[in-house]
Design a protein around this motif. Structure first.
Motif, mmCIF file in Angstrom:
data_model
loop_
_atom_site.group_PDB
_atom_site.id
_atom_site.type_symbol
_atom_site.label_atom_id
_atom_site.label_comp_id
_atom_site.label_asym_id
_atom_site.label_seq_id
_atom_site.Cartn_x
_atom_site.Cartn_y
_atom_site.Cartn_z
ATOM 1 N N UNK A 1 0.822 -1.208 0.000
ATOM 2 C CA UNK A 1 0.000 0.000 0.000
ATOM 3 C C UNK A 1 0.859 1.262 0.000
ATOM 4 N N UNK A 2 2.194 1.126 0.093
ATOM 5 C CA UNK A 2 3.066 2.298 -0.013
ATOM 6 C C UNK A 2 3.760 2.371 -1.368
ATOM 7 N N UNK A 3 3.329 1.509 -2.292
ATOM 8 C CA UNK A 3 3.993 1.419 -3.590
ATOM 9 C C UNK A 3 3.116 1.962 -4.713
ATOM 10 N N UNK A 4 1.810 1.766 -4.578
ATOM 11 C CA UNK A 4 0.914 1.940 -5.736
ATOM 12 C C UNK A 4 0.587 3.362 -6.101
ATOM 13 N N UNK A 5 -0.567 3.526 -6.777
ATOM 14 C CA UNK A 5 -0.956 4.819 -7.331
ATOM 15 C C UNK A 5 -1.248 5.847 -6.242
ATOM 16 N N UNK A 6 -2.020 5.425 -5.235
ATOM 17 C CA UNK A 6 -2.474 6.416 -4.253
ATOM 18 C C UNK A 6 -1.295 7.066 -3.521
ATOM 19 N N UNK A 7 -0.377 6.266 -2.944
ATOM 20 C CA UNK A 7 0.758 6.950 -2.292
ATOM 21 C C UNK A 7 1.580 7.778 -3.273
ATOM 22 N N UNK A 8 1.741 7.290 -4.502
ATOM 23 C CA UNK A 8 2.536 8.037 -5.478
ATOM 24 C C UNK A 8 1.927 9.404 -5.761
ATOM 25 N N UNK A 9 0.592 9.433 -5.878
ATOM 26 C CA UNK A 9 -0.067 10.714 -6.156
ATOM 27 C C UNK A 9 -0.021 11.603 -4.926
ATOM 28 N N UNK A 10 -0.164 10.979 -3.746
ATOM 29 C CA UNK A 10 -0.064 11.783 -2.528
ATOM 30 C C UNK A 10 1.288 12.484 -2.445
ATOM 31 N N UNK A 11 2.341 11.779 -2.847
ATOM 32 C CA UNK A 11 3.674 12.380 -2.816
ATOM 33 C C UNK A 11 3.732 13.611 -3.717
#
Lengths: 248, 382
Positions: free
Chosen positions: B279-289
């Motif tokens: 859950x720290x790899x996918x789309x959601x964390x990436x966009x949050x960054x």
């Protein structure tokens, strides 16, 4: 045909076709050392395409472009530049967010690799060269100005300066006086005359008065082919040229 | 001295901003927060690595990556694999049918440690791999795309797709990766218990120093000619190319640097939080960054840290009280910042920071200017 020539630039049988449309058709063009050569022609004649082909922006379909007897058609753009060909675009291509000084510094031909740029140092040699070029293009008093704030004519000169700092053996200019005032045109003509010493210059231009003032030799391009070539008087008297420019 | 002041700290305003940030994360927060909250800040600061990497790549490089989670994850997983192997000693795992391998492998009927886990027996190798694997992966992606002049939206989409692929791969290959649960139950680092408060405090400070170090490295890159070239490319890529530069190499370089920075954050995340999951790899964390970087100011390395802290603090506060409203709030905040403060928090600092920096006039005296005939450089960094 692998022949060596004394010409700075030798274009032979150059053809490029876009989906069957031949923008440049079997073109032969030779430019001598220290020659200021102007290519004129109506819209769509293929003038800009010829520059694109020389600098590698467009890949040719067939034919050869030899610069100092080095074949350019297979080289990558940055290699062509590094071998000594500079090209100015039609609309001024400068870095609007950088100062005039930084524009020239980024163009300084040293430290062009990633590591080289990382450890590039602004030493006296670089600064002196930048000052010298800035003098030449009359921007010495505006080194710290953000380039985006310059006038149109000054932007054009800045881009010429960015090429000069690389000391190219062949300098190509695409409509350098388009959009300039009469006075700026005169100054640009003087600039071109002075920078053509020690290098060959290839200019594309529409303004016949300006061409007459600067050109050693003129080539008229029409539908991707050469219509006429020679000095300005000869070309202007050529009935085919008159027809293309004034006919229809 | 002059070199440090101008190049690494970014002149007076940059130096003051840097020292304020250093004072905040090294002194103020540790003094006023209890260990639980400080550990949370430590976790947020690991995201800040990713946000800083996005400033370099997007703000300056002009290339938006929607897949920095890939590299955050690679770093985090590499660290987790080392810790997991240590936690899976034959004595600890004696009840398994194959002792000595991680528990999830045993549950998935693996009887032998897969080959790519072997290097993670060594801490030295693990640290090297945390830096090298993301750089190599970024190089492959970068070379494949930038050499073909793929950029802009296409690059963003492709990085996002790679983030999805990596998540699916991790979840699907449960026996090798721990699947959806991730790699959990990490206890010691070379025999040192990492779950104690003292260990957490040490990791917090290690993390803070690394983050400040990364910012200085970023400053060095941005104030070198590479920084000017990146800005130049963003504006007129063809002009740079026809000035004799191989544009793709510069983009690959900054992409690799960004990948390594995000990976360091990921590794520090695993150390402080004690697990790593897809859950720290996918789309959601990436966009949050990306949102962290945008809120902080995409042209500001330091702003990215504040953006990360602001968003994550608000998330913690609001999701404790109104969990269901948090996403709307974050969306609203993002839209608000983009509309009213396009330069993010850093824009506010640029406009009003001089009210603060004037109290730091001694900074210039501390680093006396050498006499040079150089025209002054306008540093774009804040």
């Amino acid at each position: 045909m692998e022949t060596n020539t004394d010409f700075t630039l030798a274009i032979e049988n150059l053809t490029v076709s876009f989906d069957g449309f031949k923008a440049v058709d079997d073109l032969n063009l030779y430019i001598d050392e220290n020659e200021l050569h102007v290519v004129i022609g109506p819209n769509g004649a293929g003038k800009t395409t010829v520059l694109d082909l020389i600098c590698g922006k467009t890949k040719s379909t067939s034919g050869s472009i030899k610069f100092l007897n080095k074949e350019l058609t297979k080289m990558a753009e940055h290699e062509i530049v590094r071998s000594g060909v500079g090209r100015k675009f039609q609309t001024p291509s400068i870095y609007e967010n950088l100062s005039v000084f930084e524009n020239l510094e980024v163009s300084y031909p040293y430290g062009r690799s990633v590591v080289g740029s990382l450890f590039f140092k602004r030493n006296d040699k670089v600064i002196n060269k930048i000052m010298e070029i800035a003098d030449q293009i009359q921007l010495a008093s505006q080194l710290e100005t953000e380039a985006g704030l310059l006038s149109h004519g000054q932007k054009q000169w800045l881009e010429i300066g960015m090429l000069l700092i690389q000391d190219p053996k062949l300098l190509m200019l695409d409509e350098p006086v388009a959009g300039m005032s009469v006075k700026e045109r005169e100054q640009t003509a003087d600039l071109l005359r002075s920078i053509s010493k020690g290098r060959s210059v290839l200019v594309i231009e529409h303004d016949m008065e300006f061409v007459a003032r600067i050109a050693d030799k003129v080539t008229v391009l029409h539908q991707g082919k050469i219509l006429a070539a020679g000095d300005m008087d000869k070309v202007q008297a050529d009935p085919k040229v008159i027809e293309v420019y004034l006919g229809h | 001295m002059q070199f440090i002041y101008e190049k690494l700290l970014g002149g007076k305003q940059g130096a003051v901003g840097f020292f304020i940030l250093a004072a905040l994360i090294l002194i103020v927060l540790p003094l006023f927060l209890d260990m639980f909250r400080l550990n949370l800040v430590g976790k947020y600061l690991t995201y800040a690595f990713a946000a800083v990497s996005i400033v370099l790549l997007w703000g300056y490089g002009g290339t938006l990556s929607l897949g920095q989670g890939i590299f955050f994850g690679l770093g985090g997983y590499a660290m987790a694999m080392f810790l997991k192997l240590e936690a899976s000693s034959p004595e600890n795992t004696a009840i398994q049918s194959t002792p000595g391998i991680p528990d999830f492998m045993d549950w998935n009927q693996l009887t032998e440690l897969p080959w790519f886990w072997l290097p993670f027996h060594s801490l030295t190798l693990t640290i090297i791999l945390i830096l090298v694997v993301p750089a190599a992966f970024a190089y492959l992606i970068g070379a494949a795309m930038f050499k073909r002049r793929v950029g802009g939206v296409y690059f963003a989409i492709i990085t996002q797709v790679i983030a999805v692929i990596l998540t699916v791969l991790i979840v699907g290959q449960q026996g090798f990766t721990g699947g959806i649960n991730g790699i959990t139950d990490l206890r010691t680092l070379n025999g040192w218990d990492i779950t104690t408060d003292s260990a957490k405090l040490i990791f917090y400070f290690l993390n803070a120093f690394l983050l400040l170090g990364v910012i200085i490295v970023g400053r060095f890159i941005l104030t070198s000619k590479v920084g000017s070239l990146l800005l130049a490319m963003k504006d007129k890529e063809d002009r740079v190319r026809f000035s004799g530069y191989d544009v793709a190499n510069f983009k690959i370089f900054i992409f690799c640097i960004a990948a390594v920075i995000a990976a360091i954050g990921g590794a520090m995340f695993t150390l402080q939080v004690g697990f790593m999951s897809p859950s720290f790899v996918g789309i959601v964390p990436s966009i949050e960054m990306v949102i962290f970087a945008a809120i902080g100011g995409r042209m500001s390395l330091i702003g990215a840290v504040y953006g990360t802290l602001l968003i994550n603090f608000s998330r913690t506060m609001f999701s404790e009280s109104f969990p269901e409203l948090w996403l709307f709030l974050m969306g609203g905040l993002f839209i608000g910042v983009v509309m009213f403060f396009p330069n993010g928090l850093a824009g506010i600092w640029q406009s009003y920071g001089h009210y603060i920096t004037r109290y730091f006039a001694f900074a210039d005296k501390f680093f006396p200017k050498e006499k040079t005939n150089l025209p002054q450089l306008n540093t774009k960094e804040s």
